[in-house]
Design a protein around this motif. Sequence first.
Motif, PDB file in Angstrom:
ATOM      1  N   SER A  50       0.799  -1.234   0.000  1.00 20.74           N
ATOM      2  CA  SER A  50       0.000   0.000   0.000  1.00 20.74           C
ATOM      3  C   SER A  50       0.830   1.282   0.000  1.00 20.74           C
ATOM      4  O   SER A  50       0.262   2.366  -0.113  1.00 20.74           O
ATOM      5  CB  SER A  50      -0.952   0.015   1.202  1.00 20.74           C
ATOM      6  OG  SER A  50      -0.230  -0.003   2.414  1.00 20.74           O
ATOM      7  N   SER A  52       3.328   4.262  -1.373  1.00 16.17           N
ATOM      8  CA  SER A  52       3.799   4.904  -2.599  1.00 16.17           C
ATOM      9  C   SER A  52       5.194   5.423  -2.293  1.00 16.17           C
ATOM     10  O   SER A  52       5.585   5.525  -1.134  1.00 16.17           O
ATOM     11  CB  SER A  52       2.921   6.082  -2.972  1.00 16.17           C
ATOM     12  OG  SER A  52       1.592   5.669  -3.099  1.00 16.17           O
ATOM     13  N   VAL A  78      -2.852   7.780   1.625  1.00 19.37           N
ATOM     14  CA  VAL A  78      -3.071   9.190   1.952  1.00 19.37           C
ATOM     15  C   VAL A  78      -4.488   9.423   2.485  1.00 19.37           C
ATOM     16  O   VAL A  78      -5.402   8.634   2.235  1.00 19.37           O
ATOM     17  CB  VAL A  78      -2.801  10.079   0.724  1.00 19.37           C
ATOM     18  CG1 VAL A  78      -1.332   9.953   0.309  1.00 19.37           C
ATOM     19  CG2 VAL A  78      -3.723   9.722  -0.444  1.00 19.37           C
ATOM     20  N   GLY A  80      -5.830  13.038   2.832  1.00 15.23           N
ATOM     21  CA  GLY A  80      -6.103  14.472   2.798  1.00 15.23           C
ATOM     22  C   GLY A  80      -7.584  14.732   2.586  1.00 15.23           C
ATOM     23  O   GLY A  80      -8.375  13.808   2.378  1.00 15.23           O
TER      24      GLY A  80
ATOM     25  N   VAL B 119      -7.707  15.042  -4.893  1.00 16.71           N
ATOM     26  CA  VAL B 119      -6.936  15.360  -3.678  1.00 16.71           C
ATOM     27  C   VAL B 119      -6.932  14.153  -2.759  1.00 16.71           C
ATOM     28  O   VAL B 119      -5.893  13.739  -2.235  1.00 16.71           O
ATOM     29  CB  VAL B 119      -7.527  16.589  -2.952  1.00 16.71           C
ATOM     30  CG1 VAL B 119      -6.974  16.701  -1.533  1.00 16.71           C
ATOM     31  CG2 VAL B 119      -7.230  17.863  -3.734  1.00 16.71           C
ATOM     32  N   LYS B 120      -8.113  13.559  -2.585  1.00 17.74           N
ATOM     33  CA  LYS B 120      -8.213  12.421  -1.672  1.00 17.74           C
ATOM     34  C   LYS B 120      -7.477  11.196  -2.211  1.00 17.74           C
ATOM     35  O   LYS B 120      -7.031  10.354  -1.442  1.00 17.74           O
ATOM     36  CB  LYS B 120      -9.687  12.093  -1.396  1.00 17.74           C
ATOM     37  CG  LYS B 120     -10.320  13.122  -0.470  1.00 17.74           C
ATOM     38  CD  LYS B 120     -11.788  12.842  -0.228  1.00 17.74           C
ATOM     39  CE  LYS B 120     -12.307  13.626   0.967  1.00 17.74           C
ATOM     40  NZ  LYS B 120     -11.873  13.082   2.263  1.00 17.74           N
ATOM     41  N   GLN B 121      -7.347  11.108  -3.522  1.00 10.74           N
ATOM     42  CA  GLN B 121      -6.664   9.958  -4.110  1.00 10.74           C
ATOM     43  C   GLN B 121      -5.146  10.090  -4.116  1.00 10.74           C
ATOM     44  O   GLN B 121      -4.438   9.105  -3.892  1.00 10.74           O
ATOM     45  CB  GLN B 121      -7.123   9.754  -5.562  1.00 10.74           C
ATOM     46  CG  GLN B 121      -8.549   9.245  -5.706  1.00 10.74           C
ATOM     47  CD  GLN B 121      -8.987   9.195  -7.157  1.00 10.74           C
ATOM     48  OE1 GLN B 121      -8.299   9.697  -8.050  1.00 10.74           O
ATOM     49  NE2 GLN B 121     -10.138   8.592  -7.408  1.00 10.74           N
ATOM     50  N   ILE B 122      -4.619  11.274  -4.435  1.00  7.55           N
ATOM     51  CA  ILE B 122      -3.176  11.337  -4.729  1.00  7.55           C
ATOM     52  C   ILE B 122      -2.366  12.360  -3.941  1.00  7.55           C
ATOM     53  O   ILE B 122      -1.140  12.315  -4.000  1.00  7.55           O
ATOM     54  CB  ILE B 122      -2.917  11.583  -6.244  1.00  7.55           C
ATOM     55  CG1 ILE B 122      -3.363  12.986  -6.672  1.00  7.55           C
ATOM     56  CG2 ILE B 122      -3.581  10.497  -7.094  1.00  7.55           C
ATOM     57  CD1 ILE B 122      -2.853  13.380  -8.060  1.00  7.55           C
ATOM     58  N   ALA B 123      -3.003  13.284  -3.213  1.00  8.82           N
ATOM     59  CA  ALA B 123      -2.193  14.294  -2.519  1.00  8.82           C
ATOM     60  C   ALA B 123      -1.501  13.652  -1.305  1.00  8.82           C
ATOM     61  O   ALA B 123      -2.162  13.002  -0.492  1.00  8.82           O
ATOM     62  CB  ALA B 123      -3.059  15.463  -2.077  1.00  8.82           C
ATOM     63  N   PRO B 124      -0.189  13.816  -1.170  1.00  2.98           N
ATOM     64  CA  PRO B 124       0.530  13.228  -0.033  1.00  2.98           C
ATOM     65  C   PRO B 124       0.286  14.033   1.245  1.00  2.98           C
ATOM     66  O   PRO B 124       1.130  14.803   1.703  1.00  2.98           O
ATOM     67  CB  PRO B 124       1.991  13.264  -0.484  1.00  2.98           C
ATOM     68  CG  PRO B 124       2.058  14.441  -1.401  1.00  2.98           C
ATOM     69  CD  PRO B 124       0.720  14.519  -2.090  1.00  2.98           C
ATOM     70  N   ILE B 125      -0.905  13.826   1.778  1.00  2.00           N
ATOM     71  CA  ILE B 125      -1.366  14.519   2.990  1.00  2.00           C
ATOM     72  C   ILE B 125      -2.026  13.464   3.868  1.00  2.00           C
ATOM     73  O   ILE B 125      -2.699  12.566   3.358  1.00  2.00           O
ATOM     74  CB  ILE B 125      -2.377  15.636   2.630  1.00  2.00           C
ATOM     75  CG1 ILE B 125      -1.691  16.684   1.735  1.00  2.00           C
ATOM     76  CG2 ILE B 125      -2.958  16.292   3.893  1.00  2.00           C
ATOM     77  CD1 ILE B 125      -2.633  17.734   1.169  1.00  2.00           C
ATOM     78  N   ALA B 141      -6.428   6.146   0.403  1.00  2.00           N
ATOM     79  CA  ALA B 141      -6.039   5.613  -0.902  1.00  2.00           C
ATOM     80  C   ALA B 141      -4.533   5.461  -1.021  1.00  2.00           C
ATOM     81  O   ALA B 141      -3.767   6.288  -0.524  1.00  2.00           O
ATOM     82  CB  ALA B 141      -6.533   6.562  -1.991  1.00  2.00           C
ATOM     83  N   THR B 142      -4.114   4.390  -1.694  1.00  2.00           N
ATOM     84  CA  THR B 142      -2.715   4.281  -2.102  1.00  2.00           C
ATOM     85  C   THR B 142      -2.487   5.304  -3.199  1.00  2.00           C
ATOM     86  O   THR B 142      -3.163   5.290  -4.219  1.00  2.00           O
ATOM     87  CB  THR B 142      -2.417   2.864  -2.639  1.00  2.00           C
ATOM     88  OG1 THR B 142      -2.533   1.945  -1.555  1.00  2.00           O
ATOM     89  CG2 THR B 142      -1.016   2.784  -3.219  1.00  2.00           C
ATOM     90  N   ALA B 143      -1.555   6.233  -2.948  1.00  2.00           N
ATOM     91  CA  ALA B 143      -1.375   7.353  -3.871  1.00  2.00           C
ATOM     92  C   ALA B 143      -0.640   6.909  -5.127  1.00  2.00           C
ATOM     93  O   ALA B 143       0.541   6.586  -5.077  1.00  2.00           O
ATOM     94  CB  ALA B 143      -0.609   8.479  -3.177  1.00  2.00           C
ATOM     95  N   ASP B 144      -1.364   6.866  -6.239  1.00  5.31           N
ATOM     96  CA  ASP B 144      -0.744   6.536  -7.525  1.00  5.31           C
ATOM     97  C   ASP B 144      -1.387   7.413  -8.584  1.00  5.31           C
ATOM     98  O   ASP B 144      -2.500   7.140  -9.044  1.00  5.31           O
ATOM     99  CB  ASP B 144      -0.958   5.054  -7.850  1.00  5.31           C
ATOM    100  CG  ASP B 144      -0.366   4.688  -9.205  1.00  5.31           C
ATOM    101  OD1 ASP B 144       0.162   5.578  -9.904  1.00  5.31           O
ATOM    102  OD2 ASP B 144      -0.448   3.498  -9.572  1.00  5.31           O
TER     103      ASP B 144
END
Lengths: 81, 160
Positions: A50, A52, A78, A80, B119-125, B141-144
Amino acid sequence: MRVTVRLFARLRDIAGASELAREVAAGATIGTVWRELAGEYPELEHYERSISSAVNADYARMDRVLCDGDEVAFLPPVSGG
Amino acid sequence: MVTSVLAVVRAPLELNALVAAVNDGTGGQGAVVTFLGLVRNHNVGRRVHYLEYEAFEPLAVKAFGRIAEEVRERWPGATLALHHRIGRLEIGEASVAIAAASAHRRDAYAACRYAIERVKQIAPIWKREFFDGGDVWIEGATADPEDRNALAEAERVACA
């Protein structure tokens, strides 16, 4: 060669540090660094599928070959928003 | 006041500044849609006291740039402003603010909705939830950024 490892959120809590310096062999990939870390901190293994990763603040795949001085970041899923 | 259009910030979010930032000055825009994400006092049955957000800031700003680019590709002429706050946030405070402008409301709504999904899928936050009896890092989510399924899902939701 030497790389800097950045860890975030729970990964940082597990390792107890947000930044680590690591010596790796020439030809090492992000995956090499991850496996070494997971050896040091077994709780990280839960994140094998899981996480990245990023190199020098750009998303990168685990098979990316590293250069001396690279900053490798491992990102848990993530949350956010 | 000059507002950076895409940013990770520590101060309280100012939606009006984002609305001003998406104005392209041409007079051709007919709609601005805004979104504010708030800290909620409950989550999966837990009473939440507050949240702490952290970000990998340089990558987060790049992710926002990628989202803005994706919006322009899908809704030509649409403009996007996006701020995410980090640090400790109390119940009711805004964690994310988005403004999307376009010639017509349909595209502005879609662009705004698409942006928050991405944002919820890929932002590293990451958010750490402090609740009655403990605290936990929330992991979504796994950020990809190149995950086609995630992209398709964001498009589907935006155009529903």
